[in-house]
Design an enzyme around this catalytic site. Structure first.
Site, mmCIF file in Angstrom:
data_model
loop_
_atom_site.group_PDB
_atom_site.id
_atom_site.type_symbol
_atom_site.label_atom_id
_atom_site.label_comp_id
_atom_site.label_asym_id
_atom_site.label_seq_id
_atom_site.Cartn_x
_atom_site.Cartn_y
_atom_site.Cartn_z
ATOM 1 N N SER A 45 -6.370 -10.195 -5.725
ATOM 2 C CA SER A 45 -7.839 -10.070 -5.717
ATOM 3 C C SER A 45 -8.461 -10.849 -6.865
ATOM 4 O O SER A 45 -9.657 -11.155 -6.843
ATOM 5 C CB SER A 45 -8.246 -8.596 -5.823
ATOM 6 O OG SER A 45 -7.631 -7.972 -6.942
ATOM 7 N N GLU A 114 2.982 -7.669 1.382
ATOM 8 C CA GLU A 114 2.204 -7.049 2.458
ATOM 9 C C GLU A 114 2.935 -7.122 3.794
ATOM 10 O O GLU A 114 3.552 -8.130 4.121
ATOM 11 C CB GLU A 114 0.840 -7.736 2.582
ATOM 12 C CG GLU A 114 -0.037 -7.590 1.356
ATOM 13 C CD GLU A 114 -1.418 -8.205 1.560
ATOM 14 O OE1 GLU A 114 -1.747 -8.586 2.711
ATOM 15 O OE2 GLU A 114 -2.163 -8.304 0.570
ATOM 16 N N GLU A 182 -3.735 1.114 2.620
ATOM 17 C CA GLU A 182 -5.112 0.656 2.411
ATOM 18 C C GLU A 182 -5.980 0.850 3.652
ATOM 19 O O GLU A 182 -5.590 0.537 4.773
ATOM 20 C CB GLU A 182 -5.139 -0.820 2.008
ATOM 21 C CG GLU A 182 -6.547 -1.347 1.759
ATOM 22 C CD GLU A 182 -6.607 -2.718 1.125
ATOM 23 O OE1 GLU A 182 -7.725 -3.210 0.893
ATOM 24 O OE2 GLU A 182 -5.534 -3.299 0.850
#
Length: 281
Positions: A45, A114, A182
């Site tokens: 991020s 991920e 998430e």
């Protein structure tokens, strides 16, 4: 005392919450470490928050390494986890291990990846064999936004919940020490958490996870390009900093800053010498 993967498991086993935040620089890492945060994520991020990229796709391994080094210098006790950038571990296991080792050598204690598929399971296993702890990430996976259709809540049906849970079990069996969940309904995350041995870390997944993580700049009100629904602001640094900068600017224009308090002066003897020199000139 330096926190480890064992710290995470012990907290879950003792039914104590795990606290994580992001950090991208030395001074922020120092503060989080002083606050005794369990884990610090050097998240991709930072591509948007620190570098101003449009999304996380453009951040490179070398760029990540710079920020990891800064955080590692500031945080001596928190467990440091580094996001593996987009496509830095997907081409081959050899490529992934090479890039993962760069993260560890830069100062990370673990990496985060991920998704879940047959290839990633093998990659996780090889990382564990090489002494690299792995944090999994399921639910909304930002690196796959183009295929999942944007920022959408995941696990909204029994079928999808079971799919995420089955993937979580695979990550657990492969050796992941914890899994980020998430953007999913609280009930979904709570169900998955209750049926795993390893901890879950929620972000927009309700209070039923074993721990929580958010972006520090979001909860501090520093990053204002967008505000996720699941973020609670604990202060508003953007407005505080803006007001301070405006005040500084005005004082400079008005000649109020720097004042005598913020200035240095010559001794009387040196002042006299300077005055004589000026008179000669």
């Amino acid at each position: 005392m330096k926190k480890t993967v064992n710290t995470f498991q012990k907290l879950k086993d003792n039914q104590e919450k795990i606290v994580m935040l992001t950090a991208y620089d030395y001074s922020t890492a120092q503060v989080l470490d002083e606050a005794e945060i369990d884990g610090i994520l050097v998240g991709d991020s930072l591509a948007m928050v620190a570098l101003g990229y449009e999304n996380t796709y453009d951040i490179t391994v070398d760029e990540m390494a710079i920020f990891i080094k800064a955080v590692a210098r500031g945080a001596k006790n928190s467990f440091i986890i580094a996001d593996m950038p987009y496509m830095s571990y997907n081409v081959s296991i050899e490529q992934g291990l090479e890039n993962a080792s760069k993260m560890i050598k830069a100062g990370a204690n673990a990496i985060k990846i991920e998704g879940c598929n047959e290839y990633l399971i093998k990659f996780i296993q090889r990382c564990i064999e090489c002494g690299i702890p792995v944090l999994g990430h399921l639910g909304l996976t930002p690196q796959l936004l183009n295929t999942i259709g944007g920022y959408k809540v995941q696990g909204k049906t029994a079928k999808n919940i079971d799919m995420i849970y089955q993937n979580a079990k695979k990550l657990e069996e492969a050796g992941a020490f914890a899994i980020v969940l998430e953007l999913m309904p609280s009930e979904s995350a709570e169900y998955i958490t209750a049926n795993l041995t390893i901890p879950t870390i929620g972000i927009g997944a309700g209070a039923g996870c074993d721990g929580q993580i958010v972006v520090t700049d979001d909860i501090m009100g520093k990053f204002t390009d967008f505000a996720p629904k699941f973020v609670k602001k604990y202060t508003n640094l953007h407005d505080i900093v803006l007001e301070s900068v405006k005040k500084y600017s005005q004082e400079v224009k008005d000649g109020e800053f720097p004042s005598q308090k913020e200035s240095f002066e010559l001794t009387e003897e040196e002042k006299c010498k300077l005055e004589k020199k000026q008179n000669i000139l």
